[in-house]
Design an enzyme around this catalytic site. Sequence first.
Site, PDB file in Angstrom:
ATOM      1  N   LYS A  34       3.869   9.162   8.720  1.00  7.79           N
ATOM      2  CA  LYS A  34       3.541   8.644  10.051  1.00  7.79           C
ATOM      3  C   LYS A  34       4.465   9.191  11.147  1.00  7.79           C
ATOM      4  CE  LYS A  34       0.566   5.239   8.170  1.00  7.79           C
ATOM      5  NZ  LYS A  34       0.597   4.379   7.010  1.00  7.79           N
ATOM      6  N   ASP A  75       9.235   3.055   0.029  1.00  4.20           N
ATOM      7  CA  ASP A  75       8.159   3.660   0.790  1.00  4.20           C
ATOM      8  C   ASP A  75       8.366   3.262   2.253  1.00  4.20           C
ATOM      9  OD1 ASP A  75       5.866   4.311   2.141  1.00  4.20           O
ATOM     10  OD2 ASP A  75       4.498   3.630   0.572  1.00  4.20           O
ATOM     11  N   TYR A 131       0.857  -1.188   0.000  1.00  4.88           N
ATOM     12  CA  TYR A 131       0.000   0.000   0.000  1.00  4.88           C
ATOM     13  C   TYR A 131       0.889   1.232   0.000  1.00  4.88           C
ATOM     14  CZ  TYR A 131      -3.541   3.421   1.414  1.00  4.88           C
ATOM     15  OH  TYR A 131      -4.377   4.510   1.468  1.00  4.88           O
TER      16      TYR A 131
HETATM   17  C1  PLP Z   1       0.011   4.898   5.560  1.00  7.41           C
HETATM   18  C2  PLP Z   1       0.827   4.601   4.365  1.00  7.41           C
HETATM   19  C3  PLP Z   1       0.848   5.443   3.244  1.00  7.41           C
HETATM   20  C4  PLP Z   1      -0.101   6.589   3.080  1.00  7.41           C
HETATM   21  O1  PLP Z   1       0.074   7.586   4.010  1.00  7.41           O
HETATM   22  P1  PLP Z   1      -1.160   8.561   4.315  1.00  7.41           P
HETATM   23  O2  PLP Z   1      -0.569   9.584   5.231  1.00  7.41           O
HETATM   24  O3  PLP Z   1      -2.219   7.708   4.939  1.00  7.41           O
HETATM   25  O4  PLP Z   1      -1.601   9.128   3.021  1.00  7.41           O
HETATM   26  C5  PLP Z   1       1.758   5.185   2.248  1.00  7.41           C
HETATM   27  N1  PLP Z   1       2.596   4.134   2.323  1.00  7.41           N
HETATM   28  C6  PLP Z   1       2.590   3.289   3.369  1.00  7.41           C
HETATM   29  C7  PLP Z   1       3.579   2.171   3.410  1.00  7.41           C
HETATM   30  C8  PLP Z   1       1.693   3.484   4.411  1.00  7.41           C
HETATM   31  O5  PLP Z   1       1.650   2.611   5.412  1.00  7.41           O
END
Ligand code: PLP
Length: 431
Positions: free
Chosen positions: A269, A241, A148
């Site tokens: 985060k 990511d 994701y």
């Molecule tokens: C949470 C998440 C995102 C998206 O971040 P948001 O602040 O919710 O848009 C992207 N990549 C990973 C791996 C995530 O866990």
Amino acid sequence: MSTTPITTRSSELYQRALDLLPGGVNSPVRAMRAIGRDPIFVARGEGSTLVDADGNEYVDWVSSWGPLILGHAHPAVIDAIVETAINGTTFGAPTEREIKLAAEVARRIPSVQMLRMTSSGTEATMSAIRLARAVTGREPVLKFAGAYHGHVDGLLAEGGSGLATLGIPASPGVTEAAAEQTVIVPWNDREAVVAATVRHELAAILVEPVPANMGVVPPEDGFLELLRERADHTGALLVFDEVITGFRVASGGAQERFGVLPDLTILGKIIGGGLPAAAFGGASVLMERIAPEGDVYQAGTLSGNPLAMAAGLTTLEALDEAAYERLRSVTRALADGLERAARGAGVSIRVQSVPGLVTPFFTSSPVRDYVGAAGCDLEGYGAWCRALLERGVYPPASQFEAWFPSLAHSDGDVERTVQAAGAAFEEIAAR
Ligand SMILES: *Cc1c(COP(=O)(O)O)cnc(C)c1O
């Protein structure tokens, strides 16, 4: 011994919310549909404790899905937010805090020299991909099934997190043109990666270096190295990511832990310490393509927001060696405890973890990809979660999410969780 918490107020709030917010929530996984119950509305949090709208207390293993590595309402973070807010909440002009946070990020994350702040991980991913396409002059992006990267149009296909939870393979509303530029490969599948990198002229290989949005599925030995090699060999950029793994699996994220450096890194985060902040960064030669230094446009009204910078900086300041040692040990205690609790009840699970992340998969075989995660006993996980909630433990309401240990979790929290887990396993085993 357990007294089932009464959640009347939560139910009332949910009924009202359903008229005003789609599904009653502002982000799908919060609705708890995957575990077959209504959401719990939260009133407040303190440390590792979540208090719901009816006054019930839970040991919180969601930690807002990652940002709260110090726990809820950490005094230093709250002080920093309050002190900052008194002098104004946003200016649309640069502030010193943005430099301080950028310097701290660059100090920790090995491959990042320069970065751009955004307000969400989704935005950061979208912008990093735009940059990778600009730099390479190519369009296709490789991603892994079950990963994701936020709700970026082209990256929703076979997405993890809420998409996996709701069984949405791809979202309506995404143009064919956007979807066509995404090449999807199974995680940990070396041959498939090699084949895809031969077949497509990729702008980027986009990867959660430790996928945590299909549950925690660490890379097999040499897999990240293979991605680095394929990127170098084919001229694609390797994009990590690290929205979840950054500042969590190690101070310098997965790239430090596994010793594989990407070209671009996406952070989120923890970097915002519980406020909306994210970032993408890399070597200066790449990042200087971003406007106004370069020609790749990227902007944001609240990017580098003072409150978020203050919360992020204060959070990072608390993350020293001792903090990571503690996070490692609390993670191990939780992982071992859940395994023990399952075994004691004769339930077969597979606990997968890296420091700061744990997933108890309801299966007897190792999970190495999305197909493996999707093959777990999802009903069993749901029933177990409902039983945990009744015993004062708040788990991620989906098999496809990680549990997030924090520095606020005490040994007592782990013990209480393991005890509740054991009772919950016995309850579901008895059915
Ligand atoms: C949470 C998440 C995102 C998206 O971040 P948001 O602040 O919710 O848009 C992207 N990549 C990973 C791996 C995530 O866990």
